[in-house]
Scaffold this motif. Structure first.
Motif, PDB file in Angstrom:
ATOM      1  N   THR A 127       0.839  -1.187   0.000  1.00  0.00           N
ATOM      2  CA  THR A 127       0.000   0.000   0.000  1.00  0.00           C
ATOM      3  C   THR A 127       0.881   1.247   0.000  1.00  0.00           C
ATOM      4  O   THR A 127       2.074   1.178   0.283  1.00  0.00           O
ATOM      5  N   TYR A 128       0.267   2.374  -0.289  1.00  0.00           N
ATOM      6  CA  TYR A 128       1.013   3.626  -0.265  1.00  0.00           C
ATOM      7  C   TYR A 128       1.558   3.904   1.140  1.00  0.00           C
ATOM      8  O   TYR A 128       2.668   4.421   1.290  1.00  0.00           O
ATOM      9  N   GLN A 129       0.806   3.545   2.158  1.00  0.00           N
ATOM     10  CA  GLN A 129       1.285   3.745   3.525  1.00  0.00           C
ATOM     11  C   GLN A 129       2.551   2.930   3.767  1.00  0.00           C
ATOM     12  O   GLN A 129       3.533   3.439   4.301  1.00  0.00           O
ATOM     13  N   GLN A 130       2.549   1.655   3.357  1.00  0.00           N
ATOM     14  CA  GLN A 130       3.736   0.826   3.534  1.00  0.00           C
ATOM     15  C   GLN A 130       4.930   1.380   2.749  1.00  0.00           C
ATOM     16  O   GLN A 130       6.060   1.387   3.246  1.00  0.00           O
ATOM     17  N   ALA A 131       4.651   1.855   1.546  1.00  0.00           N
ATOM     18  CA  ALA A 131       5.739   2.399   0.721  1.00  0.00           C
ATOM     19  C   ALA A 131       6.368   3.613   1.380  1.00  0.00           C
ATOM     20  O   ALA A 131       7.598   3.744   1.436  1.00  0.00           O
ATOM     21  N   VAL A 132       5.538   4.509   1.880  1.00  0.00           N
ATOM     22  CA  VAL A 132       6.068   5.706   2.535  1.00  0.00           C
ATOM     23  C   VAL A 132       6.836   5.327   3.789  1.00  0.00           C
ATOM     24  O   VAL A 132       7.913   5.860   4.065  1.00  0.00           O
ATOM     25  N   GLU A 133       6.329   4.370   4.557  1.00  0.00           N
ATOM     26  CA  GLU A 133       7.042   3.931   5.763  1.00  0.00           C
ATOM     27  C   GLU A 133       8.376   3.285   5.404  1.00  0.00           C
ATOM     28  O   GLU A 133       9.330   3.362   6.162  1.00  0.00           O
ATOM     29  N   TRP A 134       8.442   2.659   4.231  1.00  0.00           N
ATOM     30  CA  TRP A 134       9.677   2.038   3.809  1.00  0.00           C
ATOM     31  C   TRP A 134      10.683   3.024   3.247  1.00  0.00           C
ATOM     32  O   TRP A 134      11.882   2.742   3.232  1.00  0.00           O
ATOM     33  N   LEU A 135      10.227   4.136   2.782  1.00  0.00           N
ATOM     34  CA  LEU A 135      11.164   5.132   2.257  1.00  0.00           C
ATOM     35  C   LEU A 135      12.060   5.695   3.359  1.00  0.00           C
ATOM     36  O   LEU A 135      13.234   5.975   3.129  1.00  0.00           O
ATOM     37  N   GLU A 136      11.510   5.873   4.529  1.00  0.00           N
ATOM     38  CA  GLU A 136      12.274   6.498   5.615  1.00  0.00           C
ATOM     39  C   GLU A 136      13.559   5.736   5.954  1.00  0.00           C
ATOM     40  O   GLU A 136      14.634   6.331   6.007  1.00  0.00           O
ATOM     41  N   PRO A 137      13.518   4.401   6.191  1.00  0.00           N
ATOM     42  CA  PRO A 137      14.788   3.712   6.478  1.00  0.00           C
ATOM     43  C   PRO A 137      15.785   3.795   5.332  1.00  0.00           C
ATOM     44  O   PRO A 137      16.988   3.881   5.553  1.00  0.00           O
ATOM     45  N   LEU A 138      15.282   3.789   4.106  1.00  0.00           N
ATOM     46  CA  LEU A 138      16.188   3.882   2.965  1.00  0.00           C
ATOM     47  C   LEU A 138      16.817   5.269   2.872  1.00  0.00           C
ATOM     48  O   LEU A 138      18.000   5.410   2.555  1.00  0.00           O
ATOM     49  N   ILE A 139      16.035   6.298   3.174  1.00  0.00           N
ATOM     50  CA  ILE A 139      16.582   7.660   3.184  1.00  0.00           C
ATOM     51  C   ILE A 139      17.614   7.816   4.297  1.00  0.00           C
ATOM     52  O   ILE A 139      18.669   8.427   4.103  1.00  0.00           O
ATOM     53  N   VAL A 140      17.329   7.237   5.459  1.00  0.00           N
ATOM     54  CA  VAL A 140      18.291   7.280   6.572  1.00  0.00           C
ATOM     55  C   VAL A 140      19.591   6.602   6.164  1.00  0.00           C
ATOM     56  O   VAL A 140      20.685   7.096   6.446  1.00  0.00           O
ATOM     57  N   LEU A 141      19.476   5.477   5.475  1.00  0.00           N
ATOM     58  CA  LEU A 141      20.665   4.768   5.016  1.00  0.00           C
ATOM     59  C   LEU A 141      21.499   5.640   4.083  1.00  0.00           C
ATOM     60  O   LEU A 141      22.726   5.704   4.200  1.00  0.00           O
ATOM     61  N   ILE A 142      20.846   6.350   3.176  1.00  0.00           N
ATOM     62  CA  ILE A 142      21.559   7.250   2.267  1.00  0.00           C
ATOM     63  C   ILE A 142      22.239   8.370   3.056  1.00  0.00           C
ATOM     64  O   ILE A 142      23.408   8.692   2.814  1.00  0.00           O
ATOM     65  N   HIS A 143      21.532   8.945   4.022  1.00  0.00           N
ATOM     66  CA  HIS A 143      22.131  10.014   4.838  1.00  0.00           C
ATOM     67  C   HIS A 143      23.339   9.490   5.619  1.00  0.00           C
ATOM     68  O   HIS A 143      24.359  10.178   5.721  1.00  0.00           O
ATOM     69  N   GLU A 144      23.241   8.293   6.172  1.00  0.00           N
ATOM     70  CA  GLU A 144      24.363   7.729   6.918  1.00  0.00           C
ATOM     71  C   GLU A 144      25.572   7.534   6.011  1.00  0.00           C
ATOM     72  O   GLU A 144      26.706   7.796   6.411  1.00  0.00           O
ATOM     73  N   GLN A 145      25.345   7.078   4.793  1.00  0.00           N
ATOM     74  CA  GLN A 145      26.454   6.896   3.854  1.00  0.00           C
ATOM     75  C   GLN A 145      27.081   8.242   3.492  1.00  0.00           C
ATOM     76  O   GLN A 145      28.299   8.341   3.346  1.00  0.00           O
ATOM     77  N   ASN A 146      26.264   9.269   3.354  1.00  0.00           N
ATOM     78  CA  ASN A 146      26.805  10.607   3.080  1.00  0.00           C
ATOM     79  C   ASN A 146      27.643  11.110   4.245  1.00  0.00           C
ATOM     80  O   ASN A 146      28.677  11.758   4.049  1.00  0.00           O
ATOM     81  N   ILE A 147      27.216  10.826   5.465  1.00  0.00           N
ATOM     82  CA  ILE A 147      27.989  11.207   6.655  1.00  0.00           C
ATOM     83  C   ILE A 147      29.335  10.484   6.642  1.00  0.00           C
ATOM     84  O   ILE A 147      30.381  11.082   6.901  1.00  0.00           O
ATOM     85  N   ASP A 148      29.317   9.181   6.331  1.00  0.00           N
ATOM     86  CA  ASP A 148      30.557   8.412   6.255  1.00  0.00           C
ATOM     87  C   ASP A 148      31.495   8.975   5.189  1.00  0.00           C
ATOM     88  O   ASP A 148      32.698   9.107   5.405  1.00  0.00           O
ATOM     89  N   LYS A 149      30.935   9.323   4.027  1.00  0.00           N
ATOM     90  CA  LYS A 149      31.764   9.873   2.951  1.00  0.00           C
ATOM     91  C   LYS A 149      32.392  11.201   3.358  1.00  0.00           C
ATOM     92  O   LYS A 149      33.552  11.467   3.054  1.00  0.00           O
TER      93      LYS A 149
END
Length: 165
Positions: A127-149
């Motif tokens: 569902t759209y709700q599940q998709a939006v809830e799943w975007l957050e961990p993926l966005i956090v992962l991208i931010h963490e990788q940017n911090i590491d870089k």
């Protein structure tokens, strides 16, 4: 003869004193150089530790903000009509693929409490709700990788002798 022996002894003692003084001067210079190197290495080590702590704090801050957004999303979706509607299958399959990759450890994560967590998706319909809830961990992962870089860039700039904050 005794005078000649005394003169030779004096010359030998004078040469020994000159050689010893020259060796002491050389050792003092080397000691100063080593002291400067140790001081520089100590300062670099302190800066590396600071970079590491800053990156860790930034990741913790990012995780805290992620929890806030998850709570807001759940609250908003309780009243949204579109929340229960399914996402088109092609997007659902892509999200399943990303989740499977994350769960399999293909995407690096930084450790801590999130390193042992997996994110199951039961069905292929999302569902759209599940998709939006799943975007957050993926966005956090991208931010963490940017911090590491960024931390890696700072360490490299220190290693190369340039200054970057």
């Amino acid at each position: 003869m005794l005078m000649l022996g005394g003169a030779i002894a004096v010359c030998y003692a004078a040469n020994w004193a000159i050689d010893t003084r020259a060796e002491n001067i050389s050792l003092n210079k080397e000691n100063l150089n080593l002291t400067a190197k140790v001081s520089l290495q100590s300062a670099l080590f302190q800066r590396l530790n600071t970079i590491s702590v800053e990156a860790k704090n930034a990741k913790q801050n990012e995780t805290g903000q992620s929890q806030v957004w998850r709570t807001i999303n759940r609250t908003v979706f309780k009243t949204e009509d579109c929340a229960a509607k399914p996402v088109p299958r092609i997007y659902a399959e892509r999200l399943h693929s990303l989740v499977a990759t994350y769960n399999a450890g293909m995407l690096p994560h930084s450790g801590g409490s999130d390193a042992t967590r997996t994110y199951p998706l039961a069905s292929s319909d999302i569902t759209y709700q599940q998709a939006v809830e799943w975007l957050e961990p993926l966005i956090v992962l991208i931010h963490e990788q940017n911090i590491d870089k960024q931390a890696i860039r700072q360490v490299d700039s220190l290693r190369l002798g340039t200054v970057e904050k």
